[in-house]
Design a protein around this motif. Structure first.
Motif, PDB file in Angstrom:
ATOM      1  N   LEU A  51       1.193  -1.066  -0.198  1.00 50.26           N
ATOM      2  CA  LEU A  51       0.044   0.144  -0.336  1.00 50.26           C
ATOM      3  C   LEU A  51       0.794   1.503   0.010  1.00 50.26           C
ATOM      4  CD1 LEU A  51      -2.729  -1.478   2.531  1.00 50.26           C
ATOM      5  CD2 LEU A  51      -3.357  -0.332  -0.178  1.00 50.26           C
ATOM      6  N   ARG A  52       2.198   1.045   0.534  1.00 50.27           N
ATOM      7  CA  ARG A  52       3.275   2.448   0.757  1.00 50.27           C
ATOM      8  C   ARG A  52       3.212   2.205  -1.125  1.00 50.27           C
ATOM      9  NH1 ARG A  52       4.952  -0.094   5.239  1.00 50.27           N
ATOM     10  NH2 ARG A  52       3.392   1.256   7.825  1.00 50.27           N
ATOM     11  N   HIS A  53       3.499   1.664  -2.223  1.00 52.04           N
ATOM     12  CA  HIS A  53       4.295   1.430  -2.483  1.00 52.04           C
ATOM     13  C   HIS A  53       3.122   2.159  -3.858  1.00 52.04           C
ATOM     14  CE1 HIS A  53       7.174   0.564  -5.930  1.00 52.04           C
ATOM     15  NE2 HIS A  53       5.968   0.095  -6.918  1.00 52.04           N
ATOM     16  N   LEU A  54       2.065   1.499  -3.606  1.00 55.54           N
ATOM     17  CA  LEU A  54       0.797   2.181  -4.297  1.00 55.54           C
ATOM     18  C   LEU A  54       0.614   3.601  -4.306  1.00 55.54           C
ATOM     19  CD1 LEU A  54      -2.878   0.242  -4.883  1.00 55.54           C
ATOM     20  CD2 LEU A  54      -2.828   2.549  -4.091  1.00 55.54           C
ATOM     21  N   ALA A  55       0.653   3.502  -3.307  1.00 54.63           N
ATOM     22  CA  ALA A  55       0.446   5.180  -2.594  1.00 54.63           C
ATOM     23  C   ALA A  55       1.264   6.371  -3.475  1.00 54.63           C
ATOM     24  CB  ALA A  55       0.243   6.265  -1.460  1.00 54.63           C
ATOM     25  N   THR A  56       2.544   5.747  -3.664  1.00 57.09           N
ATOM     26  CA  THR A  56       3.630   6.637  -4.612  1.00 57.09           C
ATOM     27  C   THR A  56       2.834   6.627  -6.121  1.00 57.09           C
ATOM     28  OG1 THR A  56       5.319   4.654  -5.025  1.00 57.09           O
ATOM     29  CG2 THR A  56       5.667   6.396  -2.867  1.00 57.09           C
ATOM     30  N   ALA A  57       2.747   5.599  -6.611  1.00 55.89           N
ATOM     31  CA  ALA A  57       1.829   5.084  -7.894  1.00 55.89           C
ATOM     32  C   ALA A  57       0.801   5.754  -8.740  1.00 55.89           C
ATOM     33  CB  ALA A  57       2.107   4.205  -8.298  1.00 55.89           C
ATOM     34  N   ILE A  58       0.083   6.919  -7.562  1.00 56.75           N
ATOM     35  CA  ILE A  58      -1.809   6.902  -7.710  1.00 56.75           C
ATOM     36  C   ILE A  58      -1.264   8.683  -7.697  1.00 56.75           C
ATOM     37  CG2 ILE A  58      -2.339   5.071  -7.508  1.00 56.75           C
ATOM     38  CD1 ILE A  58      -3.591   6.282  -4.774  1.00 56.75           C
ATOM     39  N   ASP A  59       0.137   9.030  -7.475  1.00 58.50           N
ATOM     40  CA  ASP A  59      -0.064  11.039  -6.813  1.00 58.50           C
ATOM     41  C   ASP A  59      -0.614  11.771  -8.713  1.00 58.50           C
ATOM     42  OD1 ASP A  59       2.088  10.159  -8.406  1.00 58.50           O
ATOM     43  OD2 ASP A  59       3.592  11.267  -7.782  1.00 58.50           O
ATOM     44  N   ASP A  60      -0.981  11.198  -9.098  1.00 54.17           N
ATOM     45  CA  ASP A  60      -1.926  11.983 -10.552  1.00 54.17           C
ATOM     46  C   ASP A  60      -3.196  12.185 -10.310  1.00 54.17           C
ATOM     47  OD1 ASP A  60      -1.908   9.490 -11.755  1.00 54.17           O
ATOM     48  OD2 ASP A  60      -2.150   9.607 -13.538  1.00 54.17           O
ATOM     49  N   PHE A  61      -3.551  11.336  -8.996  1.00 48.99           N
ATOM     50  CA  PHE A  61      -4.992  11.340  -8.975  1.00 48.99           C
ATOM     51  C   PHE A  61      -5.612  12.246  -7.764  1.00 48.99           C
ATOM     52  CE2 PHE A  61      -5.154   7.016 -10.640  1.00 48.99           C
ATOM     53  CZ  PHE A  61      -5.603   6.891 -11.092  1.00 48.99           C
ATOM     54  N   GLU A  62      -6.580  12.627  -8.077  1.00 49.99           N
ATOM     55  CA  GLU A  62      -6.675  14.330  -7.147  1.00 49.99           C
ATOM     56  C   GLU A  62      -6.906  13.736  -5.637  1.00 49.99           C
ATOM     57  OE1 GLU A  62      -9.932  16.944  -9.105  1.00 49.99           O
ATOM     58  OE2 GLU A  62      -9.996  15.724 -10.171  1.00 49.99           O
ATOM     59  N   LEU A  63      -7.362  12.288  -5.667  1.00 54.19           N
ATOM     60  CA  LEU A  63      -8.142  11.246  -3.856  1.00 54.19           C
ATOM     61  C   LEU A  63      -7.828  10.278  -3.979  1.00 54.19           C
ATOM     62  CD1 LEU A  63      -9.239  12.817  -1.815  1.00 54.19           C
ATOM     63  CD2 LEU A  63     -11.200  12.005  -2.534  1.00 54.19           C
ATOM     64  N   ALA A  64      -7.803   9.481  -2.858  1.00 49.63           N
ATOM     65  CA  ALA A  64      -7.233   8.256  -3.234  1.00 49.63           C
ATOM     66  C   ALA A  64      -8.853   7.217  -2.135  1.00 49.63           C
ATOM     67  CB  ALA A  64      -5.968   6.687  -2.178  1.00 49.63           C
ATOM     68  N   ALA A  65      -9.758   6.336  -2.394  1.00 53.78           N
ATOM     69  CA  ALA A  65     -10.733   6.052  -1.895  1.00 53.78           C
ATOM     70  C   ALA A  65     -10.857   4.748  -1.227  1.00 53.78           C
ATOM     71  CB  ALA A  65     -11.583   6.303  -2.319  1.00 53.78           C
ATOM     72  N   LEU A  66     -11.320   3.897  -0.506  1.00 52.27           N
ATOM     73  CA  LEU A  66     -11.157   2.521  -0.051  1.00 52.27           C
ATOM     74  C   LEU A  66     -12.316   2.000   0.442  1.00 52.27           C
ATOM     75  CD1 LEU A  66      -9.911   1.605   2.697  1.00 52.27           C
ATOM     76  CD2 LEU A  66      -7.583   1.274   1.683  1.00 52.27           C
ATOM     77  N   SER A  67     -12.504   1.287   0.404  1.00 54.26           N
ATOM     78  CA  SER A  67     -13.562   0.537   1.717  1.00 54.26           C
ATOM     79  C   SER A  67     -13.163  -0.356   2.685  1.00 54.26           C
ATOM     80  CB  SER A  67     -15.084  -0.484   1.401  1.00 54.26           C
ATOM     81  OG  SER A  67     -15.922  -0.744   2.164  1.00 54.26           O
ATOM     82  N   PRO A  68     -12.866  -0.050   3.397  1.00 56.81           N
ATOM     83  CA  PRO A  68     -12.038  -0.798   4.620  1.00 56.81           C
ATOM     84  C   PRO A  68     -12.612  -2.311   5.019  1.00 56.81           C
ATOM     85  CG  PRO A  68     -12.727   0.922   5.938  1.00 56.81           C
ATOM     86  CD  PRO A  68     -13.612   0.989   4.893  1.00 56.81           C
ATOM     87  N   SER A  69     -11.780  -3.324   4.810  1.00 56.25           N
ATOM     88  CA  SER A  69     -12.190  -3.976   6.016  1.00 56.25           C
ATOM     89  C   SER A  69     -11.605  -4.723   7.551  1.00 56.25           C
ATOM     90  CB  SER A  69     -11.884  -5.570   5.345  1.00 56.25           C
ATOM     91  OG  SER A  69     -10.320  -5.450   5.251  1.00 56.25           O
TER      92      SER A  69
END
Length: 176
Positions: free
Chosen positions: A98-116
């Motif tokens: 998830l930390r790696h994913l966060a660096t890969a999506i930095d061109d988006f305006e927001l990230a979201a998820l439905s947490p378990s």
């Protein structure tokens, strides 16, 4: 230790049938259910965590449009299928993915998820949305009060009111 994990980002179209099967098998084991219906969303991008040649952790994102109140919809990386093989859980692999994913999506305006598990995501900087949730359909906006959503602020995230209403476009399967 998560540092042993080799990470790979790939679009769904570039995944071989063997890797697709490994994702399905690993996610099904991690969630203890047939995960095939959850891997059908259009054009996901996957983050794969490998130990040698074994897939042990996974997350993916799809592009969605979240609308806060009456603001213009925000281009959002919607995170799905965060999973680690049961034999490898509690070793930091999902956190590393998830930390790696966060660096890969930095061109988006927001990230979201439905947490378990909201506490797991909070440790990684995710925030629980406190306002009312809804989905946008052709018939209008429909409340989804049973749902829970978390967001991650990205470099392009404008100021947010976490108590404001938020909506997402309807989709087949799980809306949030």
């Amino acid at each position: 230790m998560a540092a042993e994990l080799s990470l790979q980002i790939c679009k769904s179209a570039d995944i071989t049938p063997d890797v697709a099967q490994a994702i399905l098998t690993m996610c099904s084991l991690a969630y203890d259910e047939d995960f095939a219906p959850y891997l059908t969303y259009a054009n996901p991008v996957h983050v794969l965590g490998w130990l040698d040649a074994e897939l042990v952790s996974h997350a993916m994102w799809v592009e969605r449009w979240l609308q806060i109140g009456d603001e213009a919809p925000r281009r959002t990386a919607y995170i799905e299928a965060v999973a680690t093989h049961p034999d490898y859980q509690k070793r930091g692999y999902a956190s590393h993915v998830l930390r790696h994913l966060a660096t890969a999506i930095d061109d988006f305006e927001l990230a979201a998820l439905s947490p378990s598990d909201a506490a797991f995501y909070e440790r990684l900087g995710w925030e629980l949305w406190r306002g009312p949730l809804a989905m946008r359909t052709e018939q209008g906006v429909e409340a989804t009060p049973e749902e829970e959503v978390m967001i991650l602020r990205l470099p392009k995230t404008d100021p947010l009111d976490l108590a404001a209403p938020i909506s997402v476009e309807w989709r087949e399967g799980e809306v949030w």
